[in-house]
Design an enzyme around this catalytic site. Structure first.
Site, PDB file in Angstrom:
ATOM      1  N   ASP A   1       9.010  14.348   6.806  1.00 43.70           N
ATOM      2  CA  ASP A   1       8.436  14.066   5.502  1.00 43.70           C
ATOM      3  C   ASP A   1       6.689  14.395   5.611  1.00 43.70           C
ATOM      4  O   ASP A   1       6.072  13.242   5.120  1.00 43.70           O
ATOM      5  CB  ASP A   1       8.831  12.376   5.172  1.00 43.70           C
ATOM      6  CG  ASP A   1       8.440  12.333   3.703  1.00 43.70           C
ATOM      7  OD1 ASP A   1       8.625  13.192   2.771  1.00 43.70           O
ATOM      8  OD2 ASP A   1       8.602  11.271   3.411  1.00 43.70           O
TER       9      ASP A   1
ATOM     10  N   GLY B   1      10.988   2.557   3.682  1.00 43.60           N
ATOM     11  CA  GLY B   1      10.712   1.187   3.327  1.00 43.60           C
ATOM     12  C   GLY B   1       9.393   0.882   2.718  1.00 43.60           C
ATOM     13  O   GLY B   1       9.047   1.665   1.955  1.00 43.60           O
TER      14      GLY B   1
ATOM     15  N   LYS C   1       5.263  -2.263   8.142  1.00 42.76           N
ATOM     16  CA  LYS C   1       6.420  -1.521   7.401  1.00 42.76           C
ATOM     17  C   LYS C   1       7.736  -2.208   7.573  1.00 42.76           C
ATOM     18  O   LYS C   1       8.142  -2.324   8.646  1.00 42.76           O
ATOM     19  CB  LYS C   1       6.815  -0.086   7.817  1.00 42.76           C
ATOM     20  CG  LYS C   1       7.880   0.768   7.061  1.00 42.76           C
ATOM     21  CD  LYS C   1       7.966   2.063   7.681  1.00 42.76           C
ATOM     22  CE  LYS C   1       7.067   3.038   6.903  1.00 42.76           C
ATOM     23  NZ  LYS C   1       7.207   4.494   7.243  1.00 42.76           N
TER      24      LYS C   1
ATOM     25  N   ILE D   1       0.836  -1.079  -0.055  1.00 49.52           N
ATOM     26  CA  ILE D   1       0.055  -0.157  -0.213  1.00 49.52           C
ATOM     27  C   ILE D   1       0.826   1.303  -0.174  1.00 49.52           C
ATOM     28  O   ILE D   1       0.125   2.298   0.175  1.00 49.52           O
ATOM     29  CB  ILE D   1      -1.002  -0.092   1.202  1.00 49.52           C
ATOM     30  CG1 ILE D   1      -0.256  -0.108   2.528  1.00 49.52           C
ATOM     31  CG2 ILE D   1      -2.106  -0.912   1.025  1.00 49.52           C
ATOM     32  CD1 ILE D   1      -0.899  -0.069   3.682  1.00 49.52           C
ATOM     33  N   GLY D   2       2.127   1.017  -0.112  1.00 47.05           N
ATOM     34  CA  GLY D   2       3.097   2.254  -0.016  1.00 47.05           C
ATOM     35  C   GLY D   2       4.307   1.898   0.042  1.00 47.05           C
ATOM     36  O   GLY D   2       4.909   0.918   0.447  1.00 47.05           O
ATOM     37  N   GLU D   3       5.258   2.782  -0.653  1.00 48.69           N
ATOM     38  CA  GLU D   3       6.588   2.506  -0.572  1.00 48.69           C
ATOM     39  C   GLU D   3       7.288   4.197  -0.451  1.00 48.69           C
ATOM     40  O   GLU D   3       6.632   4.953  -1.060  1.00 48.69           O
ATOM     41  CB  GLU D   3       7.220   1.860  -2.050  1.00 48.69           C
ATOM     42  CG  GLU D   3       6.806   0.600  -2.296  1.00 48.69           C
ATOM     43  CD  GLU D   3       7.419  -0.078  -3.325  1.00 48.69           C
ATOM     44  OE1 GLU D   3       8.512  -0.013  -3.534  1.00 48.69           O
ATOM     45  OE2 GLU D   3       6.668  -0.417  -4.265  1.00 48.69           O
ATOM     46  N   GLY D   4       8.364   3.912   0.019  1.00 42.01           N
ATOM     47  CA  GLY D   4       9.087   5.302   0.216  1.00 42.01           C
ATOM     48  C   GLY D   4      10.600   5.020   0.799  1.00 42.01           C
ATOM     49  O   GLY D   4      11.058   4.047   0.570  1.00 42.01           O
TER      50      GLY D   4
END
Length: 397
Positions: free
Chosen positions: A208, A94, A110, A88-91
């Site tokens: 962030d 992680g 995460k 559901i997400g990447e950054g």
């Protein structure tokens, strides 16, 4: 007995074949002979035995004194083996997976990247401090997992998507985010960040802040997320880093240029986010005409040319009053002041926003009262006119 220290990762690493190839993590091979190969999650689990001193299964209660210490096996089962399909997400920190624990609890897991250079001691301190955070506008950190080189954080799952999806996604010509909802989201973010900046010691700088890191619940309440590895700072202190973290368009100029980090860096990003919420535009958009690429520059020009009403997101069902809009834009512009020392603190920002919100409510009540008064006068006049007409007709008879 459970070790009080998290074992530091040392050279001699062996890859664990779990998750996406580019995000696979490593664990220490200090206890593995050179001819021995371990390429499965079970290897990481056995490595944990040396950490916990109690076999392959970690204790249910964390030795840090809060939340749960999840085992790798638990989180692997919850996320279907860290399956790509439930990412559901990447950054930069992680990759985040949607998961369901054995008891049915929905979570966001995460998996921290091993290439971020996060010191073990720093990880422990920050998880311990932030794990104790309890605020309705911050996503709650439920626990963590430490096995081999795995460093995983387990958060509550917020099921109405993030702010970026609702502002920039395909929601039709008119979206569900009314002016009132957007102001409530801005105020909720401010309260969450004020708690991090002013309600904790050491204070927490998020680093962030952006629309994709603002999650929304079913009642459109904002929850600031992704602060699990934010920077901890003592009172009245700043931090200089050679590695600037953040997202293009949101990063404060002094942080980008010098690496100087303090809570005023978050204030700048927050100001950008207010502009994004009000206008529906991205902080940097190269598809727009010259002069409109940078949101801050464009907005300053529009306000300077007395064209504030033209900056409002056309997807807002009913535009705000001119007075309400200008007050919010003033807050945003103060937050992005090039001089960091002139930016307001988050507590002051809340005061300004709540004053604006109160003013807006009073304005609407006044308008409603005026409309009601006019309607009564019109009704009275109409009834008086009808009465006079009847009296005149009786006279004529």
């Amino acid at each position: 007995m459970i070790s009080k220290e998290i074992k530091e990762i040392v050279p001699g690493e062996i890859q664990v074949d779990i998750g996406k190839v580019e995000h696979r993590v490593v664990f220490s091979a200090s206890r593995v002979s050179s001819g021995e190969s371990r390429g499965t999650a079970s290897a990481a689990a056995s490595e944990t035995a040396s950490f916990s001193g109690s076999g392959n299964v970690g204790p249910e209660v964390s030795h840090l004194g809060w939340g749960r210490w999840y085992t790798l096996r638990e989180l692997e089962a919850a996320t279907n083996g860290l399956c790509e399909e439930i990412v559901i997400g990447e950054g930069g920190y992680g990759i985040v997976y949607r998961g369901v624990l054995n008891d049915g609890t929905k979570v966001a897991v995460k998996n921290l990247l091993n290439n971020m250079g996060q010191a073990e001691k720093e990880f422990k301190v920050e998880v311990e401090v932030i794990g104790r955070v309890r605020h309705k506008n911050l996503v709650r950190l439920l626990g963590y997992c430490v096995e081999g080189a795995y460093r995983m954080l387990v958060y509550e799952f917020v099921d109405n998507g993030n702010l970026e999806q609702w502002i920039h996604g395909d929601v039709g010509d008119v979206g569900p985010l009314t002016w009132d909802i957007r102001i409530n989201i801005i105020l909720g973010m401010a309260k969450g960040l004020a708690y991090l900046h002013e309600g904790l010691e050491p204070k927490v700088v998020h680093r962030d802040i952006k629309s994709s890191n603002i999650l929304l619940d079913r009642l459109w309440n904002a929850k600031v997320s992704d602060f699990g590895l934010a920077k901890l700072l003592g009172s009245d202190s700043s931090y200089v880093t050679t590695r600037v973290m953040g997202t293009l368009g949101y990063v404060a100029p002094e942080y980008a240029c010098t690496g100087m980090l303090n809570e005023k860096s978050d204030i700048y990003s927050f100001g950008i986010l207010i502009m994004e919420i009000i206008t529906g535009r991205n902080p940097v958009d190269y598809s727009r005409p010259q002069g409109e690429t940078n949101l801050v520059d464009w907005l300053k020009t529009m306000v300077g040319n007395r064209r504030s009403e033209e900056v409002v997101d056309p997807k807002i069902p009913e535009p705000p009053s001119s007075k309400a809009l200008k007050r919010v834009l003033l807050v945003a512009l103060r937050c992005v002041d090039p001089d960091a020392n002139k930016r307001p603190k988050m507590g002051h920002i809340i005061h300004m926003l709540e004053a604006e919100d109160s003013l807006y409510r009073d304005e609407r009540r006044t308008t409603t009262r005026d409309q009601g008064s006019r309607e009564k006068q019109e009704t009275a006049a109409s009834e008086s006119g009808e009465s006079g007409s009847r009296h005149h007709q009786q006279k004529l008879r």
